[in-house]
Design a protein around this motif. Structure first.
Motif, mmCIF file in Angstrom:
data_model
loop_
_atom_site.group_PDB
_atom_site.id
_atom_site.type_symbol
_atom_site.label_atom_id
_atom_site.label_comp_id
_atom_site.label_asym_id
_atom_site.label_seq_id
_atom_site.Cartn_x
_atom_site.Cartn_y
_atom_site.Cartn_z
ATOM 1 N N VAL A 311 81.168 -24.180 -21.145
ATOM 2 C CA VAL A 311 80.717 -25.204 -20.200
ATOM 3 C C VAL A 311 81.623 -25.233 -18.973
ATOM 4 O O VAL A 311 82.849 -25.270 -19.091
ATOM 5 N N LEU A 312 81.003 -25.200 -17.800
ATOM 6 C CA LEU A 312 81.737 -25.298 -16.535
ATOM 7 C C LEU A 312 81.588 -26.703 -15.969
ATOM 8 O O LEU A 312 80.497 -27.269 -15.987
ATOM 9 N N ASP A 313 82.684 -27.232 -15.418
ATOM 10 C CA ASP A 313 82.638 -28.516 -14.710
ATOM 11 C C ASP A 313 82.789 -28.221 -13.215
ATOM 12 O O ASP A 313 83.755 -27.570 -12.813
ATOM 13 N N PRO A 314 81.833 -28.683 -12.387
ATOM 14 C CA PRO A 314 81.901 -28.380 -10.947
ATOM 15 C C PRO A 314 83.238 -28.790 -10.312
ATOM 16 O O PRO A 314 83.651 -28.195 -9.310
ATOM 17 N N LYS A 315 83.895 -29.797 -10.904
ATOM 18 C CA LYS A 315 85.197 -30.224 -10.350
ATOM 19 C C LYS A 315 86.219 -29.095 -10.379
ATOM 20 O O LYS A 315 87.101 -29.020 -9.527
ATOM 21 N N ASP A 316 86.095 -28.209 -11.377
ATOM 22 C CA ASP A 316 87.034 -27.079 -11.503
ATOM 23 C C ASP A 316 86.556 -25.850 -10.747
ATOM 24 O O ASP A 316 87.226 -24.821 -10.761
ATOM 25 N N CYS A 317 85.392 -25.948 -10.125
ATOM 26 C CA CYS A 317 84.730 -24.749 -9.592
ATOM 27 C C CYS A 317 84.264 -24.977 -8.154
ATOM 28 O O CYS A 317 83.055 -25.099 -7.894
ATOM 29 N N PRO A 318 85.192 -25.023 -7.191
ATOM 30 C CA PRO A 318 84.791 -25.290 -5.808
ATOM 31 C C PRO A 318 83.805 -24.235 -5.280
ATOM 32 O O PRO A 318 83.916 -23.063 -5.614
ATOM 33 N N GLY A 319 82.838 -24.706 -4.497
ATOM 34 C CA GLY A 319 81.878 -23.793 -3.856
ATOM 35 C C GLY A 319 80.724 -23.367 -4.742
ATOM 36 O O GLY A 319 79.882 -22.586 -4.330
ATOM 37 N N MET A 320 80.691 -23.900 -5.991
ATOM 38 C CA MET A 320 79.660 -23.425 -6.928
ATOM 39 C C MET A 320 78.325 -24.159 -6.751
ATOM 40 O O MET A 320 77.259 -23.567 -6.936
ATOM 41 N N ILE A 321 78.394 -25.463 -6.385
ATOM 42 C CA ILE A 321 77.150 -26.244 -6.239
ATOM 43 C C ILE A 321 77.189 -27.083 -4.968
ATOM 44 O O ILE A 321 78.236 -27.669 -4.638
ATOM 45 N N TYR A 322 76.042 -27.158 -4.301
ATOM 46 C CA TYR A 322 75.860 -28.079 -3.171
ATOM 47 C C TYR A 322 74.538 -28.804 -3.368
ATOM 48 O O TYR A 322 73.612 -28.255 -3.966
ATOM 49 N N TYR A 323 74.463 -30.006 -2.825
ATOM 50 C CA TYR A 323 73.205 -30.745 -2.864
ATOM 51 C C TYR A 323 72.540 -30.717 -1.496
ATOM 52 O O TYR A 323 73.182 -30.983 -0.475
ATOM 53 N N LEU A 324 71.242 -30.393 -1.490
ATOM 54 C CA LEU A 324 70.446 -30.456 -0.265
ATOM 55 C C LEU A 324 69.570 -31.707 -0.356
ATOM 56 O O LEU A 324 68.696 -31.784 -1.231
ATOM 57 N N PRO A 325 69.807 -32.716 0.499
ATOM 58 C CA PRO A 325 68.978 -33.931 0.441
ATOM 59 C C PRO A 325 67.508 -33.573 0.665
ATOM 60 O O PRO A 325 67.197 -32.772 1.560
ATOM 61 N N THR A 326 66.634 -34.143 -0.164
ATOM 62 C CA THR A 326 65.219 -33.739 -0.146
ATOM 63 C C THR A 326 64.329 -34.940 -0.418
ATOM 64 O O THR A 326 64.457 -35.568 -1.459
#
Ligand SMILES: [Cu+2]
Length: 655
Positions: A311-326
């Protein structure tokens, strides 16, 4: 006087309007299709359809196979539900396919078929499909049209955004519709915001063994994740997931999950996630889940129980996820053939927002953020949006592409398909559907190379389209020609179950690889009988194993005595035929474990537990030859304490 007149006018207008309404609401097929459509869908005897269409069976848990343009139904592929037509999930060999960490689950809900891809184009090797309720992903081998692998997804609930494949089927992506505590726990439901999490799962497909493996999961905020699509071309390292209920409501979602003006599309860099896993950033979490594999040589499924997941936590993984408002409560997220445009369908949105992948990369580089959620940056809407399709229709859900620069969006509320131009975002055509369209399907329409000849509408409601069949009416698909400037309705045809989504592929890609038989010399089933000489009956305590053969038009052995009440009788039937399209069936009177259908060269097992003494006939259930009716036999069942010796024979050769 004036008042009466104006009231009359209003009344007359209302009457006229209601007549127009009735007329529009009850268009018969005569009104909506032009004269030559029958020819466009006619496939003359001796010729084949041009495309295979695979539709999900929805609540029946299966996959329907149809021909296009004819709309003829060819097969129901057994996947997540027992199927009496084939014995799937009833036979001892296939029961392990339906095993889960919750035990044997004989019925599930399947939504999104997805073809495997090579270089972003459907390659015809596999079809994947999700089980929604007890989260699983199945792999169907398109050589045999049989389900050969099912993997359960832990930490998930309502496996809806699933399964969508990356450009070379490196991963099959899935995410949870219902956020739940991870790991699941006994907590107050009102602690939703604090305790509930979403998960996004990446199932790897090993290029050599072609086996699935849950490679890793990403923990994301506790929203509802709805649909997904992987990128392609320039965006091939990314996958996109829609989410709604970013309000994180846990009751009365119809009101409470519609408050925010914009929800999110999550953009996940899976290539970077993979790198973080390799670097050891993923934590091992204990989780119990099943991995069921059907061995096409043993003709037998085996379940393996897995005990942990990375399991990956985005807090430990910069640049892995972004949110696009939709905007607003988005359902579909679809990537155009060039890989540049990411189209979202907001169920409650008045426009179709189209995000730009290159603008997204630029916005990330320039840190054009509008806050963050749990360490995941939210990008500025204006910085990522390429354009908005204005007045698309009500309730836009899902978009596919024709490869000629046009997009086709299904609109649930206004029951129509809207055609619009990529780049200018102008609506150029629209066609009504009957009624309440969900998904739509263009052959290869979510790939880099659509075969943009038809679009299939997958409709929810069929009132006044077909002969009535009581309170429940058939589900329906409509075939629409998109080869010209204007869309043209050609055909509607009933479907099995509730088809949520469908995928189609040119028939020639699959036909050349289609298996005709299983080779008898490759049959590694432990209870096979390679020929009639190997037919036998063995007793081991209360278990009786019948090594039975079937060939036109008899079974061997066809007379068995010495079976006792309380025995577990395993009929292992090997079909000795090596001829295409010659299955045999098997069942025995009083069997409460269905019937089995055995393909040429295959062995399948029916377990029978006789409860009363007497004579029990068995027979072939699939009409196989002129003497099919003579393909039968008898079992004599004696009381538990009887001393009738075990014997069996075919013809005069008693053993
Ligand atoms: Cu037969």
């Amino acid at each position: 006087m004036q008042n009466i007149n104006s009231n009359k006018l209003i009344l007359i207008s209302l009457i006229i309007l209601s007549f127009i309404g009735i007329y529009l609401g009850c268009k018969s097929s005569k009104d909506v299709v032009s004269g030559d459509v029958a020819q466009a869908v006619y496939v003359a005897p001796g010729t084949y359809d041009e495309f295979y269409l695979f539709t999900s069976g929805g609540f029946n848990g299966q996959v329907g196979v149809y021909g296009l343009p004819s709309g003829r139904h060819f097969k129901t592929i057994s996947v997540f539900s027992q199927n009496p037509e084939t014995g799937y999930g009833y036979s001892e060999e296939t029961r392990p396919m339906l095993m889960t960490s919750y035990g044997f689950v004989p019925w599930d809900d399947a939504h999104h078929p997805e073809l495997s891809m090579t270089d972003g184009v459907p390659d015809g090797r596999f079809l994947f499909i999700n089980a929604n309720n007890t989260p699983r992903v199945a792999k169907i081998d398109l050589k045999t049209f049989e389900t050969t692998e099912i993997i359960e997804i832990p930490n998930s609930a309502g496996n809806h955004a699933s399964p969508f494949v990356t450009e070379n089927t490196e991963y099959i992506v899935a995410s949870t519709r219902f956020s739940v505590p991870v790991p699941n726990a006994d907590v107050p439901i009102s602690s939703y915001k604090e305790n509930f999490k979403g998960t996004i799962s990446f199932i790897a497909l090993d290029p050599k063994t072609e086996k699935m493996n849950l490679a890793f999961q990403i923990i994301v905020p506790g929203f509802n994740y709805d649909l997904a699509h992987a990128g392609k071309g320039p965006s091939k390292d990314w996958a996109f997931f829609t989410s709604y209920n970013t309000e994180q409501a846990n009751t009365l979602l119809e009101i409470n999950a519609s408050k925010n003006d914009k929800d999110f599309v999550a953009a996940v860099n899976w290539r970077l996630a993979e790198k973080y896993v390799k670097e050891g950033k993923a934590k091992k979490m204990s989780a119990e889940y099943y991995h069921n594999i059907y061995d096409e040589k043993k003709h037998m499924a085996v379940s393996e129980v897995k005990k942990e997941v990375l399991v990956l936590d985005p807090k430990d993984c910069p640049g892995m996820i972004y949110y696009l408002p939709t905007p607003k409560s988005p359902h579909g997220v679809d990537v155009d053939p060039t890989g540049e445009y990411i189209v979202a369908g907001g169920k409650l949105a008045t426009v179709i927002p189209v995000h730009s992948f290159s603008k997204m990369l630029k916005a990330i580089e320039e840190k054009q953020f509008d806050g963050e959620v749990n360490g995941i940056p939210i990008l500025k809407y204006e910085a990522v949006v390429a354009g908005e399709v204005q007045n698309p229709g009500l309730g836009p859900l899902h978009t596919e592409f024709d490869g000629k620069g046009y997009a086709y969006t299904s609109c649930f509320v206004s029951s129509e398909i809207v055609k619009w131009k990529l780049g200018t975002w102008e609506v150029v055509d629209r066609i009504p559907t009957y009624y309440s369209i969900g998904h739509l399907c263009i052959p290869g329409g979510d790939s880099k190379k659509p075969w943009g000849k038809y679009v299939v509408a997958l409709n929810k409601i069929t009132k006044d389209r077909y002969l009535p069949t009581g309170p429940e009416l058939t589900q329906s698909a409509q075939l629409i020609d998109i080869s010209g400037e204007k869309m043209r309705l050609l055909l509607d045809f009933p479907t099995v179950g509730e088809p949520h989504y469908a995928q189609a592929i040119p028939a020639e890609i699959l036909m050349k690889n289609s298996a005709k038989i299983y080779k008898i010399e490759e049959n590694n089933h432990p209870y096979k009988a390679n020929g009639e000489k190997e037919a036998k009956v063995e007793r081991k305590g209360n278990d009786v194993h019948v090594y039975m053969t079937a060939i036109r038009s008899h079974f061997a052995p066809d007379n068995i005595e010495g079976i006792k009440v309380g025995d577990n009788v395993y009929f292992h039937v090997t079909n000795l035929e090596q001829d295409w399209d010659i299955p045999h069936g098997f069942t025995i009177k009083g069997s409460n474990n269905a019937e089995i259908l055995i393909m040429p060269g295959q062995t399948k097992t029916l377990l029978w537990k006789p409860t009363k003494p007497g004579i029990y006939p068995f027979y072939c259930t699939d009409f196989c030859s002129a003497l099919h009716q003579e393909m039968q036999g008898y079992v004599r069942v004696s009381p538990a304490n009887s001393n009738v010796a075990l014997s069996y024979y075919t013809g005069s050769s008693s053993k």
